[in-house]
Design a protein around this motif. Structure first.
Motif, PDB file in Angstrom:
ATOM      1  N   ARG A   8       0.830  -1.213   0.000  1.00 36.98           N
ATOM      2  CA  ARG A   8       0.000   0.000   0.000  1.00 36.98           C
ATOM      3  C   ARG A   8       0.859   1.256   0.000  1.00 36.98           C
ATOM      4  N   ILE A   9       1.926   1.229   0.779  1.00 38.69           N
ATOM      5  CA  ILE A   9       2.752   2.437   0.864  1.00 38.69           C
ATOM      6  C   ILE A   9       3.521   2.655  -0.445  1.00 38.69           C
ATOM      7  N   LEU A  12       1.031   4.133  -2.845  1.00 35.25           N
ATOM      8  CA  LEU A  12       0.762   5.535  -2.545  1.00 35.25           C
ATOM      9  C   LEU A  12       1.913   6.420  -3.019  1.00 35.25           C
ATOM     10  N   ARG A  13       3.138   5.971  -2.734  1.00 36.46           N
ATOM     11  CA  ARG A  13       4.300   6.792  -3.130  1.00 36.46           C
ATOM     12  C   ARG A  13       4.407   6.881  -4.644  1.00 36.46           C
ATOM     13  N   ARG A  15       1.899   6.870  -6.704  1.00 35.29           N
ATOM     14  CA  ARG A  15       0.866   7.818  -7.162  1.00 35.29           C
ATOM     15  C   ARG A  15       1.307   9.255  -6.898  1.00 35.29           C
ATOM     16  N   VAL A  16       1.980   9.467  -5.774  1.00 30.44           N
ATOM     17  CA  VAL A  16       2.472  10.818  -5.473  1.00 30.44           C
ATOM     18  C   VAL A  16       3.523  11.234  -6.499  1.00 30.44           C
ATOM     19  N   ARG A  19       1.731  12.207  -9.584  1.00 24.41           N
ATOM     20  CA  ARG A  19       1.074  13.504  -9.411  1.00 24.41           C
ATOM     21  C   ARG A  19       2.083  14.646  -9.529  1.00 24.41           C
TER      22      ARG A  19
END
Lengths: 121, 236
Positions: A8-9, A12-13, A15-16, A19
């Motif tokens: 999950r982490i 998330l990273r 996706r960041v 972005r």
């Protein structure tokens, strides 16, 4: 760390990271999709109209939105008051969404939420 | 048994940890709970997100033994699964007010590890509502809305989360909007852009079954975008 949390982490990273990359692209060609969405967010209604009718609106002084020229093929996008667009025979209402219908329209007439069409003249 | 029944039963069963000061019910159940009578008409995931401030983690851990109707998931110990089908999963996440909103880290712990999402640093205690005799601590609306708008999500889940933001926007008053704008201005430019970008996506979403129609909120979204952009210098 459990494999699930680790995954999950990492997701998330990543996706960041994407972005941040998107943010750096905001003034370049890829940023067109944000700029187009931003323009459409100001529209309470959208209509496909013929190029002839769009050019009449431009001749009347309604401003061509630069975002449309950034697409290929270019699109002629103009904001005008609802009453003015109601008088255009060729108008075809479209949902204000990034639908195939809207993307494929050659020319778009948009009605602004705020009665600020004068500011766009 | 309705979804509302399960939601309220879950909140009652989770009360030992919800009583810990600073712990919040967060996530997509918040608009369900904010509906009149906690009507819970929105279709969301079958879980209850529980935000745990990292400095309260030891206290929450001590209360875990009181969660008699749940047990930790074998795959993911920050998720506690119900022992009966009448309850929802509990999903514990960490909140660290000092964390960068774009970062995340894992609070390692053998019993209750927490994924600490930076965007949750925007949350703080808001209303404590009472639902059928159970006290439910909720975050302030402005922070929760902004957290939804800067959290990067993808696909159907992402769109549903934005519809939750739309539901929150529907309940926001003028004071919430002003608080949202102030919190927005404290973000760095990239995150401000992310919030505006997500608002434009929300503005163009179509309706989904079981969710409020976002098309009815488009004028509010446009007005909010304008307010957020006011004072921004060099926008693309």
């Amino acid at each position: 760390m459990t494999p699930a949390l680790d995954q999950r982490i990492r997701q998330l990273r990543s996706r960041v990271l994407v972005r941040s990359w998107d943010y750096r692209q905001r003034r370049h060609a890829r940023g067109i999709w944000f700029r187009l969405r931003r323009l459409l967010a100001d529209a309470s209604q959208a209509y496909a109209i013929t190029r002839h009718d769009a050019e009449v609106l431009v001749a009347e002084g309604y401003r061509v939105e630069p975002v449309g020229r950034e697409l290929e093929p270019p699109k002629l996008i103009v904001f005008a008051p609802a009453a003015r667009i109601a008088g255009i025979a060729s108008r075809r209402p479209l949902a204000v969404q990034l639908s195939a219908d809207l993307i494929l329209a050659d020319c778009l007439a948009l009605v602004p939420f705020q009665d600020d069409t004068e500011a766009r003249l | 048994m309705t979804f509302r029944d399960r939601l309220l039963a879950t909140i009652r069963a989770a009360q030992p940890v919800l009583e810990v000061q600073g712990v919040l019910v967060i996530g997509s159940e918040v608009p369900n709970l904010l509906e009149p009578g906690a009507a819970a008409t929105l279709v969301v995931s079958q879980l209850l997100d529980i935000g745990v401030p990292v400095d309260r983690h030891p206290t929450v851990k001590r209360r875990l033994d009181e969660l008699r109707e749940f047990e930790p998931s074998a795959d993911e110990p920050s998720v506690w699964v119900p022992r009966s089908p009448g309850l929802l999963e509990l999903n514990f996440v960490g909140m660290d007010p000092h964390q960068d909103p774009a970062e995340a880290y894992v609070l390692e712990d053998a019993r209750l590890p927490l994924l600490v999402f930076g965007a949750l640093s925007l949350l703080s205690l808001g209303a404590v509502i009472e639902v059928e005799g159970t006290r439910v601590p909720l975050p302030r609306l402005a922070g929760l809305l902004l957290e939804k708008l800067i959290t990067d999500r993808t696909g159907e889940k992402g769109e549903r989360d934005l519809l939750v933001a739309s539901a929150l926007l529907a309940t926001a008053g003028r004071a919430d909007s002003e608080e949202l704008e102030q919190a927005y201005r404290r973000l760095r430019p990239e995150l401000r852009h992310a919030a505006r970008s997500n608002l434009t996506i929300l503005s163009l979403l179509g309706p989904r079954n079981g969710m409020p129609d976002p098309r009815l909120r488009r004028a509010e979204v446009a007005a909010l975008l304008r307010r957020l952009e006011a004072g921004e210098g060099d926008l693309p």
